[in-house]
Design a protein around this motif. Sequence first.
Motif, PDB file in Angstrom:
ATOM      1  N   LYS A  98      58.717  35.164  27.058  1.00  0.00           N
ATOM      2  CA  LYS A  98      57.629  35.128  28.038  1.00  0.00           C
ATOM      3  C   LYS A  98      57.403  36.524  28.599  1.00  0.00           C
ATOM      4  N   LEU A  99      56.132  36.892  28.695  1.00  0.00           N
ATOM      5  CA  LEU A  99      55.713  38.144  29.324  1.00  0.00           C
ATOM      6  C   LEU A  99      54.933  37.776  30.581  1.00  0.00           C
ATOM      7  N   SER A 100      55.450  38.189  31.740  1.00  0.00           N
ATOM      8  CA  SER A 100      54.816  37.844  33.016  1.00  0.00           C
ATOM      9  C   SER A 100      54.452  39.118  33.770  1.00  0.00           C
ATOM     10  N   ARG A 101      53.208  39.201  34.197  1.00  0.00           N
ATOM     11  CA  ARG A 101      52.754  40.357  34.973  1.00  0.00           C
ATOM     12  C   ARG A 101      51.685  39.920  35.966  1.00  0.00           C
ATOM     13  N   THR A 102      51.597  40.629  37.083  1.00  0.00           N
ATOM     14  CA  THR A 102      50.512  40.404  38.033  1.00  0.00           C
ATOM     15  C   THR A 102      49.550  41.579  37.946  1.00  0.00           C
ATOM     16  N   ARG A 103      48.308  41.288  37.560  1.00  0.00           N
ATOM     17  CA  ARG A 103      47.288  42.322  37.467  1.00  0.00           C
ATOM     18  C   ARG A 103      46.628  42.492  38.831  1.00  0.00           C
ATOM     19  N   THR A 104      46.496  43.723  39.266  1.00  0.00           N
ATOM     20  CA  THR A 104      45.881  43.997  40.555  1.00  0.00           C
ATOM     21  C   THR A 104      44.383  43.737  40.487  1.00  0.00           C
ATOM     22  N   PRO A 105      43.731  43.541  41.660  1.00  0.00           N
ATOM     23  CA  PRO A 105      42.278  43.318  41.656  1.00  0.00           C
ATOM     24  C   PRO A 105      41.542  44.458  40.963  1.00  0.00           C
ATOM     25  N   ARG A 106      40.522  44.093  40.176  1.00  0.00           N
ATOM     26  CA  ARG A 106      39.786  45.108  39.418  1.00  0.00           C
ATOM     27  C   ARG A 106      38.316  45.125  39.849  1.00  0.00           C
ATOM     28  N   PRO A 107      37.908  46.190  40.567  1.00  0.00           N
ATOM     29  CA  PRO A 107      36.504  46.266  40.987  1.00  0.00           C
ATOM     30  C   PRO A 107      35.594  46.568  39.789  1.00  0.00           C
ATOM     31  N   GLU A 108      34.409  45.983  39.786  1.00  0.00           N
ATOM     32  CA  GLU A 108      33.414  46.259  38.764  1.00  0.00           C
ATOM     33  C   GLU A 108      32.089  46.588  39.442  1.00  0.00           C
ATOM     34  N   ALA A 109      31.347  47.495  38.856  1.00  0.00           N
ATOM     35  CA  ALA A 109      30.096  47.943  39.456  1.00  0.00           C
ATOM     36  C   ALA A 109      29.151  46.766  39.674  1.00  0.00           C
ATOM     37  N   GLY A 110      28.703  46.625  40.926  1.00  0.00           N
ATOM     38  CA  GLY A 110      27.737  45.595  41.242  1.00  0.00           C
ATOM     39  C   GLY A 110      28.304  44.198  41.353  1.00  0.00           C
ATOM     40  N   ARG A 111      29.624  44.048  41.254  1.00  0.00           N
ATOM     41  CA  ARG A 111      30.237  42.718  41.317  1.00  0.00           C
ATOM     42  C   ARG A 111      31.420  42.751  42.273  1.00  0.00           C
ATOM     43  N   PRO A 112      31.703  41.628  42.929  1.00  0.00           N
ATOM     44  CA  PRO A 112      32.900  41.579  43.776  1.00  0.00           C
ATOM     45  C   PRO A 112      34.149  41.811  42.924  1.00  0.00           C
ATOM     46  N   PRO A 113      35.200  42.401  43.493  1.00  0.00           N
ATOM     47  CA  PRO A 113      36.412  42.632  42.704  1.00  0.00           C
ATOM     48  C   PRO A 113      37.065  41.313  42.296  1.00  0.00           C
ATOM     49  N   GLU A 114      37.589  41.294  41.102  1.00  0.00           N
ATOM     50  CA  GLU A 114      38.347  40.121  40.669  1.00  0.00           C
ATOM     51  C   GLU A 114      39.618  40.014  41.495  1.00  0.00           C
ATOM     52  N   PRO A 115      40.097  38.804  41.747  1.00  0.00           N
ATOM     53  CA  PRO A 115      41.351  38.670  42.500  1.00  0.00           C
ATOM     54  C   PRO A 115      42.535  39.122  41.659  1.00  0.00           C
ATOM     55  N   ALA A 116      43.637  39.405  42.327  1.00  0.00           N
ATOM     56  CA  ALA A 116      44.872  39.669  41.591  1.00  0.00           C
ATOM     57  C   ALA A 116      45.201  38.442  40.747  1.00  0.00           C
ATOM     58  N   THR A 117      45.667  38.671  39.537  1.00  0.00           N
ATOM     59  CA  THR A 117      45.892  37.581  38.590  1.00  0.00           C
ATOM     60  C   THR A 117      47.331  37.590  38.090  1.00  0.00           C
ATOM     61  N   LEU A 118      48.005  36.443  38.200  1.00  0.00           N
ATOM     62  CA  LEU A 118      49.302  36.276  37.561  1.00  0.00           C
ATOM     63  C   LEU A 118      49.048  35.896  36.107  1.00  0.00           C
ATOM     64  N   SER A 119      49.473  36.757  35.200  1.00  0.00           N
ATOM     65  CA  SER A 119      49.272  36.539  33.771  1.00  0.00           C
ATOM     66  C   SER A 119      50.603  36.202  33.109  1.00  0.00           C
ATOM     67  N   GLU A 120      50.654  35.062  32.432  1.00  0.00           N
ATOM     68  CA  GLU A 120      51.861  34.658  31.712  1.00  0.00           C
ATOM     69  C   GLU A 120      51.513  34.410  30.242  1.00  0.00           C
ATOM     70  N   ASN A 121      52.263  35.056  29.368  1.00  0.00           N
ATOM     71  CA  ASN A 121      52.098  34.893  27.927  1.00  0.00           C
ATOM     72  C   ASN A 121      53.402  34.350  27.365  1.00  0.00           C
TER      73      ASN A 121
END
Length: 241
Positions: A98-121
């Motif tokens: 298992k690979l587990s990581r938390t991705r920080t919020p990612r701002p995109e031009a003209g869009r609200p930033p994505e929330p932090a995401t817990l990613s599990e593979n």
Amino acid sequence: MRAPLSALFLAATIAFPAAAHDFVVKPKAASGASIPVQVMLTEVFIVGDFVPPIENVTARVVSGGGASAVALTANAETKSLEGTAAAPSDAPFLVTAKLSRTRTPRPEAGRPPEPATLSENASKALLNLKPGATGFDIATGDRLEIVPLANPAELKVGDELPVKLLFDGKPFAGRILATYDGFSTREATYAYASAAEKDGLGYVKITAPGLWVVKTSHSLAETAPTYGRYSANANMVFTVR
């Protein structure tokens, strides 16, 4: 009713972005009671593209008798993490990672930033499979999991492998992609696409012998102290003789 194959491939392309890497456990030829394994991030199945971050990876041997950790070391030459799994018995067992990581919020031009995401593979390789053996359907307990409903050791080209998709232990409808080692040298290219219905039941058509990978994905908004979204990818690796 199953969707047309062209529609499934279109949906699969949306669900699994072409730029994404798959986190896969790849078993190698056994040496006595020991089985060398590689854990890799790959876009061409199944060749390592770069070494997974070892600090975010855990690996285990899982059998009917319980679970034990597998120590991994990085190998820059093979672009993988490598370890050795000791076969616990003559019965089928799994090597899981298992690979587990938390991705920080990612701002995109003209869009609200994505929330932090817990990613599990999560990836699991089914090993020591033999015709007539039971225990091939051992579950790992990962939130997202693919469980085989038939023994892969009994499959032949032309057969269908029934599988069950589970999320938090319950069936869910999801896309299924499958391929085998050496099918293509192109990135994110699959030999088969299908889908599971609400009962979680899906099928994979076996079109060639070899080392197969069956995968699915699921994500949802989820409120937690450190993240606001959960994303999971899971795959199952097995050999068809």
